[in-house]
Scaffold this motif. Structure first.
Motif, short mmCIF file in Angstrom:
data_model
loop_
_atom_site.label_atom_id
_atom_site.label_comp_id
_atom_site.label_asym_id
_atom_site.label_seq_id
_atom_site.Cartn_x
_atom_site.Cartn_y
_atom_site.Cartn_z
N LEU A 229 42.93 43.40 54.02
CA LEU A 229 42.09 44.15 54.74
C LEU A 229 42.06 45.78 54.15
N HIS A 230 41.08 45.94 54.10
CA HIS A 230 41.18 47.60 53.20
C HIS A 230 39.68 48.72 54.24
N VAL A 231 40.36 49.54 54.79
CA VAL A 231 39.13 50.74 55.81
C VAL A 231 39.21 51.76 54.73
N GLU A 232 37.65 52.34 55.05
CA GLU A 232 38.49 53.73 53.94
C GLU A 232 39.06 54.56 55.49
N PRO A 233 40.07 55.39 55.14
CA PRO A 233 40.81 56.36 55.47
C PRO A 233 40.59 56.91 56.59
N ARG A 234 39.53 57.61 56.83
CA ARG A 234 38.45 58.03 58.35
C ARG A 234 38.71 56.96 59.04
N PHE A 235 38.66 55.63 58.65
CA PHE A 235 39.17 54.46 59.96
C PHE A 235 40.36 53.94 60.66
N GLU A 236 41.85 54.74 59.78
CA GLU A 236 42.77 54.33 59.72
C GLU A 236 43.42 54.92 61.15
N GLY A 237 43.72 54.26 62.17
CA GLY A 237 44.74 54.61 63.00
C GLY A 237 43.92 54.45 64.58
N ALA A 238 42.26 54.21 63.86
CA ALA A 238 41.04 54.17 64.81
C ALA A 238 41.79 53.31 65.76
N SER A 239 41.64 52.27 65.91
CA SER A 239 42.44 51.03 67.26
C SER A 239 43.71 51.56 67.75
N ASP A 240 43.83 50.35 68.63
CA ASP A 240 44.57 49.77 68.84
C ASP A 240 45.26 49.14 68.76
N ALA A 241 45.19 48.33 67.31
CA ALA A 241 44.58 46.81 67.36
C ALA A 241 45.41 46.76 65.85
N GLY A 242 46.01 47.94 64.80
CA GLY A 242 46.62 47.50 63.54
C GLY A 242 45.24 47.93 62.53
N LEU A 243 45.83 47.76 61.69
CA LEU A 243 44.85 47.56 60.18
C LEU A 243 43.64 46.90 60.46
N TYR A 244 43.58 45.69 60.60
CA TYR A 244 43.28 44.64 61.02
C TYR A 244 41.50 45.21 62.33
N ARG B 414 50.93 44.87 74.18
CA ARG B 414 49.38 45.64 74.04
C ARG B 414 48.49 44.37 73.27
N ASP B 415 49.51 43.22 73.37
CA ASP B 415 48.76 42.46 72.06
C ASP B 415 49.57 41.43 72.25
N PRO B 416 49.12 40.04 73.77
CA PRO B 416 50.33 39.43 73.96
C PRO B 416 50.18 37.92 72.94
N THR B 417 49.28 38.04 72.60
CA THR B 417 47.98 36.70 71.74
C THR B 417 48.62 37.02 69.88
N GLU B 418 49.22 37.75 70.27
CA GLU B 418 49.80 38.42 68.87
C GLU B 418 48.56 38.21 67.38
N SER B 419 47.87 38.98 67.25
CA SER B 419 46.51 38.83 67.24
C SER B 419 46.73 39.67 65.84
N TYR B 420 46.90 41.08 66.57
CA TYR B 420 47.23 42.24 65.29
C TYR B 420 48.50 42.59 64.55
N ASN B 421 48.20 42.57 63.93
CA ASN B 421 49.31 43.19 62.62
C ASN B 421 49.67 44.26 62.51
N VAL B 422 50.70 45.06 63.51
CA VAL B 422 50.91 46.58 62.85
C VAL B 422 52.17 46.70 62.02
N SER B 423 52.17 45.81 61.56
CA SER B 423 53.63 46.53 61.39
C SER B 423 53.28 47.36 59.85
N GLU B 424 52.12 47.68 58.88
CA GLU B 424 52.32 49.00 58.10
C GLU B 424 52.13 49.84 58.86
N SER B 425 52.08 50.55 60.13
CA SER B 425 52.21 51.37 61.27
C SER B 425 53.34 51.75 61.76
N HIS B 426 54.09 50.55 61.67
CA HIS B 426 55.73 51.04 61.91
C HIS B 426 57.17 50.50 62.00
N PRO B 427 57.09 50.72 60.02
CA PRO B 427 57.88 50.25 59.28
C PRO B 427 59.38 50.87 59.62
#
Lengths: 452, 452
Positions: A229-244, B414-427
């Protein structure tokens, strides 16, 4: 009644009063018609913008139930068009799914039963006539942008198969080499993947402008959200669902850019926009509660979001529960373009114009689920019923263990998560669906045998 | 603060005003107390009826969201007691899960890391002191009914491990030979599996009657809904979810028979009833939308329904979202029985009396997810966070392929179905949970090394 017959019939009835132009009338007439110059709503030769994501989950857009990901532009597209709850990709993995989309034929029939890797020599056969080839014959300008994944030899290049232009990658973004091509040349060997969605979008807008008076077919095959997964910096952290989630919100933004570009060019009313995906979610992504994911023949592997919008043609805000498939796009696009697919070619989908235009009547539409390698036809859905006769093998050392408790029959109306096997109480349904599988498998095998 | 410390502390505070009897006071005092003879609500030495299903899905009861299956008796039990949304089995497969339940120790630590098959020679070690052994020391009458699956040699028999009586099967109902035993004798070699749930129930009622003045511990380990599914003719077609649904409705009926038997005997107020299961659903059954199923360390593999009712002690209608585990039952039962687990033994659960009694405070309760063979500790949950460091291997020929995109960190709130990996934003969370895994794995390995 077979799938193709039924929907084509209802579709023919639905459009019988409309003026459908013949292919011979050519480019100018089409352009006049799609601009509405012939009066009233255009009913044929629309521009077609097909946005196709990679490994997206059924539950990843807000309008398909996501709460951690906000997709306002895609949601609006759904409100302005038809949103399908039961749309199917062509296969449970990438290459055969794309083959199905473009050839209108299931992967094994089209000679691409499984995922292609860089070491593979094969690819899309010259014997297949794909969507852009048909549409070119009706005067369309055709552009392929993004992930191809239908072969990497010169003879497989999109420009050899009906696309006037190509900008994108020959493989999945997790394969090496991952290079960007323009037509038949590599133009970038070190790719910053965070730029892909933006650049694909810019290429698509350029293709709109390039088409001039011609109707266009622009196929935007996004590389995201396939890993890495890759995204432009402007979208980093935009969602509540991680990088995906950020990647999905970035896709939503750029879908919005494409829709804005259509509107700014006065093309909105003349363009059929289709947004769908190639298979279920892989490591991340939400299946929306459906069982299984990419690779599996449970619903989570094959069912995908699908939205279609052609203002004035597709009823705004319609939610359709009819099973439809990307296999239907080739016959449907041909029908809208006023041309007839080659009569000698077996197509596995059907003309779904009536469904796009709001019909609710096509009840018997089998969906076929091949295993991930395209070796066996493991399941079929017909209406509310889905029958599994084989199951993805997880333990190659002990395959029998995974083939227990078959067949599985699910009533998707009552049991959308495929939890409760009702095969014992519905033996006639099992027999009927098993026959569908056997007939379809035989048909594909017979065609392959004939082709040698 | 570790899990055990935290909950034990809050629990101790919660019950500090209650009269907790010492173990030495023996049977008669316990009987008097549990009958309420000492005045007020009984707070110790309850009868314990533990109903434990096999391969049940998290979403298979109405009170856990099922619509095709109606479970009115179980739903009523939930309304009269505490229903846990985040209860965990001890393992993702059968044997280690049962070992965890009865020993209070994770399967690998208890020497039973994986499923036992008829050809296996090993089983429950004499070194393990299990729930009925503890409860016997507090004067309980103990009965094991149903599926054992902790070894088939004479030395593994339930009657050699603290159960006064045993009626049931040594294996899963899909293993051969599937025989019914009474104590140490085979009493039935050809088993009509449709009779099992009824007969287990009748045995449990007989055990209530047999206990006399003693408090009882009755462990009813249902064989259903593990495959092959069987049900009495009267339940065939009762549900809207096939044979599996009928089996669940039959279980519901017989849970009702057990609850009625308690009431008819005036034992309702004196009995802690716990209903839970051994792992996620296998071929059929609903995971309730959770990702994964039996064998997998995603939530669908380990999270199970769990209801606890002890009238006047467990708050009626309470829904608790605190993570709890069957590993907690041994220390909790011991605490209610007024006895202390052997201090030299490492227990992996904790005394959750306070939680059963309504506390909402135990936030830090790690749940450990071993792989299906008990070789590796693949995931941990601590509060809202769950970290996966390895993944079930589906392709033994290409295991690396399945270990990509790790670690996965999910925010289960937030994500009970384990769909969105947030490891990068919570080291920092990843580091902390990874340390929990490493420490726990080391601790188990050290104990095994010491045991030789």
């Amino acid at each position: 009644m077979g799938r193709r017959e039924l929907i084509t019939r209802t579709s023919a009835a639905a459009v019988s009063g409309a003026a459908v132009l013949g292919a011979a009338e050519g480019t100018r007439a089409a352009a006049a018609d799609r601009r509405g110059a012939s009066g009233g709503r255009p009913r044929s030769r629309p521009n077609i913008l097909l946005i196709y994501t990679d490994d997206l989950g059924y539950g990843d857009f807000s309008c398909y139930g996501s709460t951690g990901i906000r997709t306002p532009r895609i949601d609006r597209l759904a409100r302005e068009g038809v949103r399908f709850t039961d749309a199917y990709a062509g296969a449970v993995v990438c290459t055969p799914s794309r083959a199905a989309l473009l050839t209108g034929r299931v992967g094994p029939r089209a000679g691409l039963p499984r995922v292609l890797f860089p070491e593979d020599e094969n690819g899309l056969s010259d014997d297949e006539r794909i969507i852009p080839e048909y549409l070119k014959s009706a005067g369309y300008a055709t552009t392929c942008i993004g992930k191809w994944h239908l072969g990497a030899k010169p003879e497989h290049n999109p420009t050899r198969h009906g696309f006037d232009h190509f900008f994108g990658a020959l493989y999945s973004n997790d394969m090496t080499p991952f290079e960007l091509w323009r037509d038949e040349e590599v133009v970038e060997s070190v790719v910053d993947q965070s730029t892909l969605t933006r650049r694909y979008t810019e290429e698509a807008v350029a293709a709109m402008d390039r088409s001039g008076d011609q109707p266009f077919f622009i196929y935007v095959a996004e590389s995201m959200p396939h890993i890495p997964l890759h995204v432009e910096p402007r979208f980093e952290g935009a969602s509540d669902a991680g990088l995906y989630g950020d990647v999905i919100q970035s896709l939503d933004h750029y879908v919005g850019v494409l829709l804005d570009a259509l509107r700014e060019r006065g093309l909105e009313e003349d363009t059929l926009v289709i947004l769908t995906s190639d298979n279920g979610p892989w490591f991340e992504g939400s299946s929306g509660g459906l069982r299984g994911r990419k690779i599996y023949t449970y619903e989570g592997g094959l069912r995908v979001p699908c939205i279609a919008r052609w203002p004035g043609v597709t009823p705004a805000g319609k939610v359709s529960e009819l099973p439809v498939s990307v296999l239907d796009l080739l016959p449907t696009f041909c029908a809208y373009a006023g041309i007839t697919p080659d009569p000698g070619v077996t197509l596995d989908g059907c003309d779904i114009r009536s469904v796009l235009e709001g019909a609710d009547t096509a009840e018997h539409t089998p969906i076929y689920y091949f295993d991930d390698l395209g070796r066996t036809l493991d399941a079929v859905r017909d209406g509310r019923w889905k029958l599994h006769v084989r199951r993805h093998i997880e333990n190659p050392d002990d395959p029998d263990r995974d083939q227990r408790e078959l067949p599985e029959l699910y009533d998707l109306e009552r049991d959308p998560t495929e939890s409760y096997n009702v095969s014992e109480s519905h033996p006639a349904v099992v027999r009927r669906l098993r026959r569908l599988i056997e007939e379809f498998e035989s048909d594909v095998k017979a065609e392959l045998a004939k082709a040698g």
